[in-house]
Design a protein around this motif. Structure first.
Motif, mmCIF file in Angstrom:
data_model
loop_
_atom_site.group_PDB
_atom_site.id
_atom_site.type_symbol
_atom_site.label_atom_id
_atom_site.label_comp_id
_atom_site.label_asym_id
_atom_site.label_seq_id
_atom_site.Cartn_x
_atom_site.Cartn_y
_atom_site.Cartn_z
ATOM 1 N N VAL A 167 31.350 37.711 44.009
ATOM 2 C CA VAL A 167 31.600 36.578 44.912
ATOM 3 C C VAL A 167 30.364 35.720 45.136
ATOM 4 N N GLY A 168 29.165 36.244 44.799
ATOM 5 C CA GLY A 168 27.937 35.470 44.959
ATOM 6 C C GLY A 168 27.433 35.398 46.382
ATOM 7 N N GLU A 169 27.910 36.303 47.252
ATOM 8 C CA GLU A 169 27.478 36.309 48.639
ATOM 9 C C GLU A 169 27.416 37.744 49.139
ATOM 10 N N GLY A 170 26.603 37.951 50.174
ATOM 11 C CA GLY A 170 26.451 39.296 50.712
ATOM 12 C C GLY A 170 27.658 39.775 51.486
ATOM 13 N N ARG A 171 28.310 38.862 52.214
ATOM 14 C CA ARG A 171 29.531 39.211 52.938
ATOM 15 C C ARG A 171 30.717 38.895 52.040
ATOM 16 N N VAL A 172 31.479 39.910 51.673
ATOM 17 C CA VAL A 172 32.522 39.760 50.666
ATOM 18 C C VAL A 172 33.857 39.351 51.276
ATOM 19 N N ASP A 173 34.216 39.935 52.422
ATOM 20 C CA ASP A 173 35.550 39.750 53.010
ATOM 21 C C ASP A 173 36.619 40.185 52.013
ATOM 22 N N LEU A 174 36.599 41.474 51.700
ATOM 23 C CA LEU A 174 37.451 42.063 50.673
ATOM 24 C C LEU A 174 38.830 42.415 51.222
ATOM 25 N N ARG A 175 39.854 42.153 50.430
ATOM 26 C CA ARG A 175 41.218 42.584 50.729
ATOM 27 C C ARG A 175 41.854 43.116 49.444
ATOM 28 N N PHE A 176 42.973 43.830 49.612
ATOM 29 C CA PHE A 176 43.683 44.411 48.481
ATOM 30 C C PHE A 176 45.133 43.931 48.469
ATOM 31 N N GLY A 177 45.711 43.886 47.289
ATOM 32 C CA GLY A 177 47.111 43.540 47.139
ATOM 33 C C GLY A 177 47.739 44.356 46.030
ATOM 34 N N ILE A 178 49.052 44.189 45.871
ATOM 35 C CA ILE A 178 49.758 45.004 44.883
ATOM 36 C C ILE A 178 51.026 44.272 44.453
ATOM 37 N N ASP A 179 51.473 44.526 43.224
ATOM 38 C CA ASP A 179 52.717 43.911 42.761
ATOM 39 C C ASP A 179 53.820 44.963 42.681
ATOM 40 N N SER A 180 54.953 44.576 42.158
ATOM 41 C CA SER A 180 56.101 45.481 42.148
ATOM 42 C C SER A 180 55.910 46.654 41.198
ATOM 43 N N ASP A 181 54.969 46.546 40.257
ATOM 44 C CA ASP A 181 54.667 47.645 39.345
ATOM 45 C C ASP A 181 53.558 48.541 39.883
ATOM 46 N N ARG A 182 53.160 48.307 41.138
ATOM 47 C CA ARG A 182 52.079 49.050 41.801
ATOM 48 C C ARG A 182 50.736 48.824 41.123
ATOM 49 N N GLU A 183 50.580 47.686 40.442
ATOM 50 C CA GLU A 183 49.284 47.328 39.896
ATOM 51 C C GLU A 183 48.455 46.677 40.996
ATOM 52 N N LEU A 184 47.140 46.857 40.913
ATOM 53 C CA LEU A 184 46.246 46.576 42.036
ATOM 54 C C LEU A 184 45.504 45.263 41.855
ATOM 55 N N TYR A 185 45.291 44.559 42.978
ATOM 56 C CA TYR A 185 44.549 43.309 43.016
ATOM 57 C C TYR A 185 43.481 43.385 44.111
ATOM 58 N N LEU A 186 42.362 42.708 43.876
ATOM 59 C CA LEU A 186 41.317 42.563 44.876
ATOM 60 C C LEU A 186 41.153 41.081 45.187
ATOM 61 N N LEU A 187 40.953 40.755 46.464
ATOM 62 C CA LEU A 187 40.797 39.379 46.906
ATOM 63 C C LEU A 187 39.517 39.267 47.727
ATOM 64 N N ALA A 188 38.915 38.078 47.738
ATOM 65 C CA ALA A 188 37.724 37.844 48.543
ATOM 66 C C ALA A 188 37.788 36.462 49.176
ATOM 67 N N LYS A 189 37.594 36.407 50.490
ATOM 68 C CA LYS A 189 37.520 35.116 51.170
ATOM 69 C C LYS A 189 36.248 34.362 50.799
ATOM 70 N N SER A 190 35.204 35.100 50.378
ATOM 71 C CA SER A 190 33.917 34.469 50.083
ATOM 72 C C SER A 190 34.046 33.335 49.086
ATOM 73 N N ASN A 191 34.830 33.565 48.029
ATOM 74 C CA ASN A 191 34.990 32.506 47.023
ATOM 75 C C ASN A 191 36.447 32.202 46.708
ATOM 76 N N GLY A 192 37.366 32.818 47.462
ATOM 77 C CA GLY A 192 38.775 32.493 47.313
ATOM 78 C C GLY A 192 39.396 32.931 46.010
ATOM 79 N N LYS A 193 38.822 33.970 45.395
ATOM 80 C CA LYS A 193 39.342 34.423 44.106
ATOM 81 C C LYS A 193 40.150 35.708 44.253
ATOM 82 N N ILE A 194 41.023 35.907 43.259
ATOM 83 C CA ILE A 194 41.798 37.135 43.137
ATOM 84 C C ILE A 194 41.493 37.732 41.775
ATOM 85 N N TRP A 195 41.255 39.045 41.761
ATOM 86 C CA TRP A 195 41.038 39.767 40.507
ATOM 87 C C TRP A 195 42.140 40.812 40.346
#
Length: 774
Positions: free
Chosen positions: A455-483
């Protein structure tokens, strides 16, 4: 990857107004006087630290969401982020569309890579509020399991004080409320449409006394099937409104605060007729209790999820007050203990720093304790009652296609972005907490990174998500991206050998910015002492690792050689009374200073304390430990370049007795051959105070040298140094208290280590080669 941009958050005080009237007897009340001599405060609530796993997640950037702003505009830097996305889930209609709520208002849909706003809450509601409080705004959305047929979905958002004055709550607001959480049912005319059109109705409203700990998550149990007791019932995670620290509200059954509620949105027997109360709820028949309550005793129930296996267990990530972040397995009727308990220890309102042992009669209260947890472990030189930058981000049980992750509950710390897992089979109620493992993280090129790098910042603001196949996602408010987690990878082990680890008092690798304030670097050694990045602050971290697996280094340098100022970039720690966390160096028999160095500019630097343009400093500061009587210059163990008989040399300079004479061991080889410009070199200096022996090492090999004095300046008598705590450490300059400039280094440094022993040659060689094998 280019230069990192590190963010420096500013802590803001949140005023708590109003009081609650506490009934004479509260559920589970067992307060004990802090003066009880039989009770000793617990300074380390969870001594077992997360295990550093070699298993890692491979993250592929999945989406970049637009920037957004709070309503009204925020002044708290923690809210001024790229945006405030906080979940990703899949619409349960078979379309594959994914939904993402942004606390600032927009509800996005992702459809095959395309993204668009489905509904904007900031525009929809006149009194929408997201300008104060970490969870204020459009908090969450969940879709009815039959959304494809009925078009219904449910949201929670916050409204301001004007709404409080005009809108009737479902239950009496907390005293002097400043925000209300509102639950709304929406019915789409066309469930397959890209933009919402349809109707809505309010089903629940409740006001909170502060801007924190409102309603965090609402959700349906996705493991329930038609005909099951839980099917179509809506869970609401209601925080304590920030008043649990001064009231028993989370323990009282007559209010929603600090509870998980379960309601039937299709029913009508609730207090406002807009929802129903499931007859199977645990407190339906309890006098004066809210029938909606499913579980109680919570401060900030952040995220909950269900495991589609293991009897569809429900897991909750619960944010603690100041010490413990916990995962609970939640069942109907559970009491998690807040604010009588934090984790599995006793909380006392009068003590802002410590928790206490459980009372002897603890079993009488039937509290439920965590199945997994970690503590804040605040830095030694950070106020114990201040925010040390930790809060759990509740995660998901992985049941997707990646074999190495199956059966793991994957979660993290939303502030610093560390990602953990526990084995679901080891998370058992009433048993020893499951061990925590910290996962490594990799990009799709195989480079190991931390979330702060992503995210390029010290404070990440990390969250997690999931889809119907139970595959995992990570989100960050720092740069508004989803992985998206696309694979697993086995990474290297620790960069520290076991022999070094045993004596490693302080270790700074410049990959671990202190999340509360990025101008500090977190200590990976046993002392847990923050390092201050002086004058340059976050800009001093640069993308230039010295060895495989390292991404960042510390840049130190002179800024204005022509001015008699005090703006040179350096790092250090200084305490006039001695740094208590460096007690390991008190009376120590030996010391080692080592790290990676790269000369990047003119050395030595022009002397900015004189007007003579031809006057240069006679030394270049690298790294050292100050003596207990130092003013910032006198040292106990120092690695530096200094003038020896008119010639600049690489030296180990040490002092055994505070205020007494020093001894210097100087390298015979030219320092510019030892430290070529723009080349990383590993250096070490050892000091044995019992024998008077010193040594220098370069890239794991001993450097021939000589002592500058032939007498016994240390007055060696077989004992160690003075019995005083060092006043600090200095890096890249002579005065870490930053009251003057001297001996700056125009160079970079990486993985600096300070040991409380004179390491053996084999230990230093092994450590150097460990770096290269990672």
């Amino acid at each position: 990857m280019g230069k990192r941009r590190w963010w420096v958050p500013v802590l803001t005080a949140i005023a708590v107004t109003g009081t609650l009237s506490i009934p004479p007897t509260a559920v589970g009340s067992d307060s004990t006087s802090a003066a009880d001599p039989a009770d000793e405060p617990i300074t380390d609530p969870i001594p077992e630290k997360p295990i550093q796993s070699r298993l890692g997640l491979v993250l592929d950037e999945y989406a970049q969401l637009p920037e957004s702003e709070a309503t009204p505009p925020a002044t708290d830097p923690r809210l001024i982020r790229h945006n405030r996305i906080n979940f990703v889930g899949e619409v349960p209609d078979g379309s594959g569309r994914e939904y993402i709520p942004d606390l600032n208002g927009p509800l996005y849909l992702l459809d095959g890579g395309d993204q668009h706003v489905y509904l904007d809450f900031a525009a929809e509601f006149e009194h929408f509020f997201s300008g104060r409080g970490m969870g204020s705004g459009f908090g969450f959305v969940t879709f009815h399991p039959e959304f494809a047929e009925n078009g219904r979905f449910y949201t929670t958002h916050t409204e301001d004080e004007t709404a409080i004055e005009n809108e009737e709550p479902t239950y009496p607001n907390q005293p002097d409320s400043v925000v209300q959480s509102v639950i709304t049912e929406w019915t789409a005319d066309d469930p397959s449409a890209d933009v919402f059109s349809g109707s809505s109705r309010e089903i629940f409203r409740y006001g909170f006394s502060t801007y924190i700990h409102a309603i965090q998550q609402i959700d349906f149990n996705p493991t329930a099937r038609s005909g099951d007791e839980d099917y179509g019932l809506l869970y609401l995670a209601v925080g304590d409104g920030g008043i649990g620290v001064r009231s028993d509200a989370p323990q009282e059954l007559d209010n929603p605060a600090g509870k998980i509620l379960r309601i039937d949105p299709a029913g009508t027997d609730g207090p406002n007729g807009n929802y129903g109360i499931p007859p199977s709820n645990p407190f339906v028949d309890t006098p004066d209790a809210l029938g909606e309550i499913y579980a109680l005793g919570m401060r900030d129930p952040h995220r909950f999820t269900w495991d589609p296996e293991r009897d569809n267990a429900m897991y909750l990530g619960h944010i603690g007050q100041h010490a413990v972040e916990a995962v609970y397995e939640v069942e109907a009727g559970d009491n998690l203990g807040w604010s009588e308990r934090e984790g599995d220890l006793q909380y006392r309102r009068e003590d802002g720093c410590y928790l206490y042992p459980l009372p002897e009669d603890d079993a009488e209260y039937d509290y439920v304790y965590p199945v997994a947890a970690y503590d804040h472990d605040p830095p030694a030189n950070w106020p114990c009652d201040s925010d040390s930058g930790h809060a759990i981000s509740g995660g998901q049980v992985y049941r997707g296609e990646l074999a190495e992750l199956r059966g793991k509950y994957i979660f993290g710390d939303l502030v610093d972005g560390k990602v953990f897992y526990t084995e679901v089979e080891e998370m058992r109620r009433g048993q020893t907490r499951a061990p925590l493992h910290e996962l490594q993280l990799f990009d799709t090129e195989g480079t190991r990174l931390r979330m702060s790098d992503f995210v390029g910042e010290g404070r990440v603001d990390l969250r997690f998500g999931i889809d119907s196949d139970r595959e995992l996602y990570l989100l960050a408010k720092s740069n508004g991206k989803i992985w998206r987690v696309v694979d697993t990878k086995r990474g290297a082990g620790s960069e520290v050998t076991r022999k070094v680890e045993r004596n490693l008092v302080a270790h700074y690798d410049f990959e671990n910015p202190f999340a509360v304030d990025g101008s500090y670097e977190a200590d990976l050694g046993s002392s847990n002492t923050l390092l201050s990045l002086i004058n340059g602050e976050t800009d001093m971290r640069v993308a230039d690792g010295a060895f495989p697996g390292s991404n960042n280094a510390l840049q130190v340098q002179q800024i204005a050689p022509e001015e008699n100022g005090n703006d040179d970039w350096k790092a250090g720690i200084f305490d006039e009374d001695g740094v208590e966390s460096f007690e390991a160096f008190n009376g120590v028999e030996g010391t080692t200073v080592m790290g990676w160095f790269k000369m990047t500019g003119e050395n030595p630097s022009p002397n900015s304390n004189t007007e003579d343009p031809d006057d240069y400093y006679n030394a270049v500061g690298l790294a050292g430990i100050l003596s207990g009587s130092s003013d910032g210059h006198e040292v106990r163990a120092l690695l530096e370049l200094i003038q020896v008989d008119g010639e600049l040399r690489l030296v180990a300079l040490g002092r055994r007795i505070d205020g007494a004479a020093s001894q210097t061991f100087a390298a015979q080889q030219d320092w510019q051959e030892l430290l070529p410009q723009n080349e990383w070199v590993h250096l070490a200096a050892t000091f044995d105070y019992t024998t008077g022996e010193m040594a220098l090492y370069r890239n794991g090999e001993s450097i021939p040298g000589f002592y500058t004095r032939s007498d016994d300046p240390w007055e060696v008598d077989g004992s160690g140094t003075s019995a005083t705590d060092p006043k600090g450490i200095k890096i890249g300059g002579s005065f870490p208290q930053n009251d003057r400039e001297a001996n700056p280094c125009n160079c970079r440094m990486d993985s600096l280590m300070f040991l409380d022993t004179a390491a053996a040659p084999s230990t230093i060689s092994q450590q150097y080669h460990r770096f290269l094998r990672r």
